[in-house]
Design a protein around this motif. Structure first.
Motif, PDB file in Angstrom:
ATOM      1  N   GLY A 175       0.823  -1.203   0.000  1.00 16.56           N
ATOM      2  CA  GLY A 175       0.000   0.000   0.000  1.00 16.56           C
ATOM      3  C   GLY A 175       0.859   1.256   0.000  1.00 16.56           C
ATOM      4  N   PHE A 176       1.933   1.242   0.788  1.00 18.17           N
ATOM      5  CA  PHE A 176       2.860   2.368   0.811  1.00 18.17           C
ATOM      6  C   PHE A 176       3.601   2.506  -0.516  1.00 18.17           C
ATOM      7  CE2 PHE A 176       2.106   2.955   5.227  1.00 18.17           C
ATOM      8  CZ  PHE A 176       2.579   4.217   5.524  1.00 18.17           C
ATOM      9  N   PHE A 177       3.889   1.393  -1.150  1.00 18.78           N
ATOM     10  CA  PHE A 177       4.528   1.453  -2.465  1.00 18.78           C
ATOM     11  C   PHE A 177       3.662   2.252  -3.435  1.00 18.78           C
ATOM     12  CE2 PHE A 177       4.561  -0.343  -6.771  1.00 18.78           C
ATOM     13  CZ  PHE A 177       5.867  -0.077  -7.148  1.00 18.78           C
ATOM     14  N   LEU A 178       2.375   1.985  -3.429  1.00 16.54           N
ATOM     15  CA  LEU A 178       1.462   2.699  -4.328  1.00 16.54           C
ATOM     16  C   LEU A 178       1.353   4.173  -3.948  1.00 16.54           C
ATOM     17  CD1 LEU A 178      -1.372   0.022  -4.649  1.00 16.54           C
ATOM     18  CD2 LEU A 178       0.444   0.541  -6.298  1.00 16.54           C
ATOM     19  N   LEU A 179       1.398   4.480  -2.636  1.00 19.16           N
ATOM     20  CA  LEU A 179       1.335   5.873  -2.193  1.00 19.16           C
ATOM     21  C   LEU A 179       2.551   6.659  -2.662  1.00 19.16           C
ATOM     22  CD1 LEU A 179       0.279   8.226  -0.407  1.00 19.16           C
ATOM     23  CD2 LEU A 179       1.536   7.189   1.502  1.00 19.16           C
ATOM     24  N   ILE A 180       3.744   6.120  -2.411  1.00 17.99           N
ATOM     25  CA  ILE A 180       4.967   6.826  -2.769  1.00 17.99           C
ATOM     26  C   ILE A 180       5.104   6.954  -4.278  1.00 17.99           C
ATOM     27  CG2 ILE A 180       7.491   6.776  -2.585  1.00 17.99           C
ATOM     28  CD1 ILE A 180       7.138   5.263   0.048  1.00 17.99           C
ATOM     29  N   ARG A 181       4.575   5.991  -4.990  1.00 16.42           N
ATOM     30  CA  ARG A 181       4.638   6.023  -6.455  1.00 16.42           C
ATOM     31  C   ARG A 181       3.925   7.246  -7.030  1.00 16.42           C
ATOM     32  NH1 ARG A 181       2.576   4.262 -11.267  1.00 16.42           N
ATOM     33  NH2 ARG A 181       3.994   3.072 -12.613  1.00 16.42           N
ATOM     34  N   ARG A 182       3.039   7.840  -6.253  1.00 17.24           N
ATOM     35  CA  ARG A 182       2.299   9.015  -6.721  1.00 17.24           C
ATOM     36  C   ARG A 182       3.193  10.236  -6.856  1.00 17.24           C
ATOM     37  NH1 ARG A 182      -3.231   9.134  -6.261  1.00 17.24           N
ATOM     38  NH2 ARG A 182      -3.125  11.359  -5.767  1.00 17.24           N
ATOM     39  N   GLY A 183       4.260  10.313  -6.050  1.00 13.81           N
ATOM     40  CA  GLY A 183       5.160  11.451  -6.191  1.00 13.81           C
ATOM     41  C   GLY A 183       5.901  11.791  -4.922  1.00 13.81           C
ATOM     42  N   VAL A 184       7.120  12.313  -5.071  1.00 11.07           N
ATOM     43  CA  VAL A 184       7.970  12.668  -3.938  1.00 11.07           C
ATOM     44  C   VAL A 184       7.392  13.829  -3.150  1.00 11.07           C
ATOM     45  CG1 VAL A 184      10.215  13.640  -3.314  1.00 11.07           C
ATOM     46  CG2 VAL A 184      10.079  11.768  -4.963  1.00 11.07           C
ATOM     47  N   LYS A 185       6.849  14.831  -3.810  1.00  8.09           N
ATOM     48  CA  LYS A 185       6.305  15.984  -3.105  1.00  8.09           C
ATOM     49  C   LYS A 185       5.169  15.577  -2.186  1.00  8.09           C
ATOM     50  CE  LYS A 185       7.454  19.627  -6.441  1.00  8.09           C
ATOM     51  NZ  LYS A 185       6.905  20.649  -7.361  1.00  8.09           N
TER      52      LYS A 185
END
Length: 485
Positions: A151-161
Motif C-alpha cells: 500500500g505504501f509502495f502505491l502511495l509513494i509512487r504518486r510522487g515525492v512531493k
C-alpha cells in the motif's frame, strides 16, 4: 570521473526536475526517519542490559559520537556540494567505486531491514488485543504487514512531493505522544525506584559490558541523522542540508535520552526488561493505567508509519543515484514524470518483503532485525567519516574552502566512534552482514558489463575475496548453530 560529480541537473538532462525541499521539510525528513520504532522500544532494550548509570554513560557516548557524525555530514555537505546521495557518494569519492557500491548497498539494505522492524512492531502492538498477531511474526501478521507494505509502495509512487508533505504532517503528530509520555512519567516518577535501578540488576554485567550492550540500540534510534544529505539533490538551498542535519539530531537526542531515563523511575529494571514491545506502552500503563498503554500504542502506529515512509524514500533515492552514477544497473535509474524512481522503489519494497517473511524463522524477530539494521549501517557511516578525514588531510580540487582543524578533529572522532560500534556489534552481526554484502556484487557486475568495463581491479578483487570469505564463514556458522537468527 564519476557522473554523479558532473552530471547536469535533471531538467537539463531531459529528466523531470527534482522536487525542491525547504529547510523545514528537510529537518522533518531527518526527525521523521529518526523517530520511528526504536524510541518506543527503548525502555526494555536498555533495561535488558543496563541500569541508570550505564544508560547515562551510553547516551553520553552515543550522543557525542552521533553528533560527530552529524557534524561530518554537515561539513561534507558544505565542502563537497557536488556530491548527491550523502553516504554512498562520500564513500565512492573517497575510496573508489567498489567500496562506494558496498556503501550504497549496505545503507539501502539496512533501510530495508529497518523497515521490517516497523511492521513487526505495529503487529506486535495490535497483537496485545488481537492474539492471532502474536509478537508481530505470525503468518497472519506477515500477511497484513505485506498488505501495508505494498500500500505504501502505491502511495509513494504518486510522487515525492506528496510523500514528503505527508511525512511533515506525520512527524509533528508523532512527536506529541512521546513528549506526553515523558511528562507523565516525570509526574509519576518514584525516586526510590530510580535509585534502586541506578547500578543495574543482578543479571547486568560490568559497567563496560552494560554500556557495550546498549550500543546497537542507540545506533538504531539515531539512524536517519544523515537523512537530509541523502536527499540533498532535492534541497532548495544546499546549506539547508547541514542545518537540517544538526537541527534534526538535537531535536531528537533529548527526547530519546529522556524516554529511557524517566522509565527507570516507574518500574524496577527487571520488570521493564520483561515488558512486551512496545515497552514504552507498558511503562506508561504502570504509571497511569490502561489508557496510557492505548495512548502510546496509537502514537506508535502513527510514528512508525511516518518513519517507514521517510526510510522508503531515502533507500530508493540511494539506489537511484547509484544507478545514475553507473554503480548500479541502469534500470534502477529510471524515474517517472513525478520524480519517483519506481524501479528502485520496487526493489526496495521487494527486499523488505523477503526479510519480512524471514522473520517467521527468527527467535526474536524485532531485536534481530533491529541489530542487523544497525550493523549494516556501520560500514557506510565509517566510510563517510573516513572520507571527511581524508579531505581534511588532502583537500582535492573540488573541496569548497579549507577544512578547519576543528572539522578534522570531529571527523577523526567520528571514525573512532563507528569503529567502536563495529566492535560492540560483535562477530555475529558482522558475519550476517557479509552474507548480504557478498551476493550483492552481482549488481556491481551487471553495472560494469553495461559499461563494457573491466569487472574488478586488483584492489577490488581483495575486497571481494574478503566479503565472500566472510559470507562463507557466516553461512557455516548459521548451519552449525554457532550463531542463530
Amino acid at each position: 570521473m564519476s557522473t554523479a560529480d558532473t552530471r547536469p541537473d535533471a531538467a537539463s538532462a531531459g529528466s523531470p526536475p527534482a522536487a525542491k525541499l525547504t529547510l523545514l521539510t528537510l529537518t522533518t525528513m531527518v526527525v521523521g526517519s529518526m523517530v520511528g520504532a526504536g524510541v518506543f522500544s527503548l525502555p526494555r532494550r536498555f533495561a535488558e542490559e543496563t541500569g541508570v548509570a550505564g544508560a547515562l554513560i551510553a547516551w553520553a557516548v552515543a550522543g557525542t559520537g552521533m553528533l560527530m557524525l552529524a557534524l561530518v555530514f554537515q561539513t561534507l555537505a558544505v565542502r563537497r556540494p557536488d556530491l548527491d546521495a550523502g553516504v554512498y557518494a562520500y564513500a565512492k569519492a573517497g575510496f573508489g567505486e567498489y567500496l562506494g557500491f558496498f556503501s550504497a548497498f549496505g545503507y539501502w539494505a539496512s533501510a530495508c531491514v529497518g523497515n521490517v522492524t516497523y511492521w513487526v512492531l505495529i503487529m506486535s502492538t495490535v497483537g496485545a488485543v488481537w492474539p492471532a498477531l502474536g509478537d508481530g511474526d505470525t503468518l497472519l501478521a506477515i500477511v497484513l504487514s505485506s498488505v501495508g507494505l505494498w500500500g505504501f509502495f502505491l502511495l509513494i509512487r504518486r510522487g515525492v512531493k506528496e510523500a514528503a508533505a505527508i511525512n511533515r504532517i506525520v512527524t509533528v503528530a508523532k512527536i506529541v505522544p512521546i513528549l506526553v509520555f515523558v511528562l507523565l512519567a516525570l509526574f509519576c516518577f518514584e525516586a526510590d525506584v530510580f535509585v534502586d535501578n541506578f547500578g543495574g540488576a543482578d543479571y547486568a554485567g560490568s559497567l563496560f559490558n552494560q554500556v557495550r550492550g546498549t550500543m546497537l540500540a542507540t545506533v538504531f534510534v539515531f539512524l536517519g541523522v544523515e537523512g537530509a544529505s541523502v536527499y540533498s539533490r532535492h534541497a532548495k538551498r544546499r546549506k539547508d542540508v547541514g542545518r537540517a542535519t544538526i537541527l534534526g539530531f538535537l531535536s531528537v537526542f533529548a527526547v530519546f535520552a529522556s524516554v529511557t531515563i524517566v522509565s527507570y523511575g516507574i518500574l524496577p529494571m527487571s520488570e521493564i526488561a520483561e515488558l512486551r514491545q512496545p515497552s514504552m506502552a507498558g511503562v506508561l500503563e504502570a504509571a497511569v493505567g490502561t489508557w496510557g498503554k492505548v495512548f502510546v500504542s496509537v502514537g506508535l502506529i502513527i510514528s512508525v508509519l511516518g518513519a517507514y515512509l521517510a526510510w522508503t524514500l531515502m533507500s530508493a533515492e540511494v539506489l537511484f543515484v547509484a544507478a545514475k552514477d553507473d554503480d548500479m544497473p541502469r534500470f534502477l535509474g529510471r524515474a517517472t514524470p513525478a520524480d519517483v524512481p519506481v524501479p528502485a522503489l520496487l526493489m526496495t519494497t521487494c527486499l523488505t518483503q523477503v526479510v519480512l517473511v524471514v522473520t517467521v524463522f527468527s527467535d526474536d524477530a524485532f531485536n534481530f532485525a533491529l541489530d542487523l539494521t544497525s550493523s549494516l549501517s556501520l560500514i557506510p557511516y565509517l566510510l563517510a567519516a573516513a572520507f571527511a578525514v581524508k579531505i581534511a588531510m588532502r583537500p582535492d580540487g573540488r573541496t569548497e574552502g579549507r577544512v578547519t582543524r576543528g572539522e578534522a578533529i570531529v571527523a577523526a572522532l567520528a571514525v573512532l566512534y563507528t569503529a567502536f560500534l563495529l566492535f560492540a556489534a560483535g562477530l555475529k552481526f558482522v558475519l550476517v552482514s557479509f552474507i548480504l554484502y557478498a551476493p550483492a556484487t552481482i549488481l556491481f557486475v551487471m553495472a560494469r558489463r553495461e559499461q563494457r568495463r573491466r569487472l574488478f581491479s586488483p584492489a577490488e578483487l581483495v575486497i571481494l575475496a574478503v566479503s565472500v570469505a566472510g559470507a562463507v564463514v557466516g553461512v557455516i556458522a548459521l548451519a552449525a548453530g554457532w550463531i542463530s537468527l
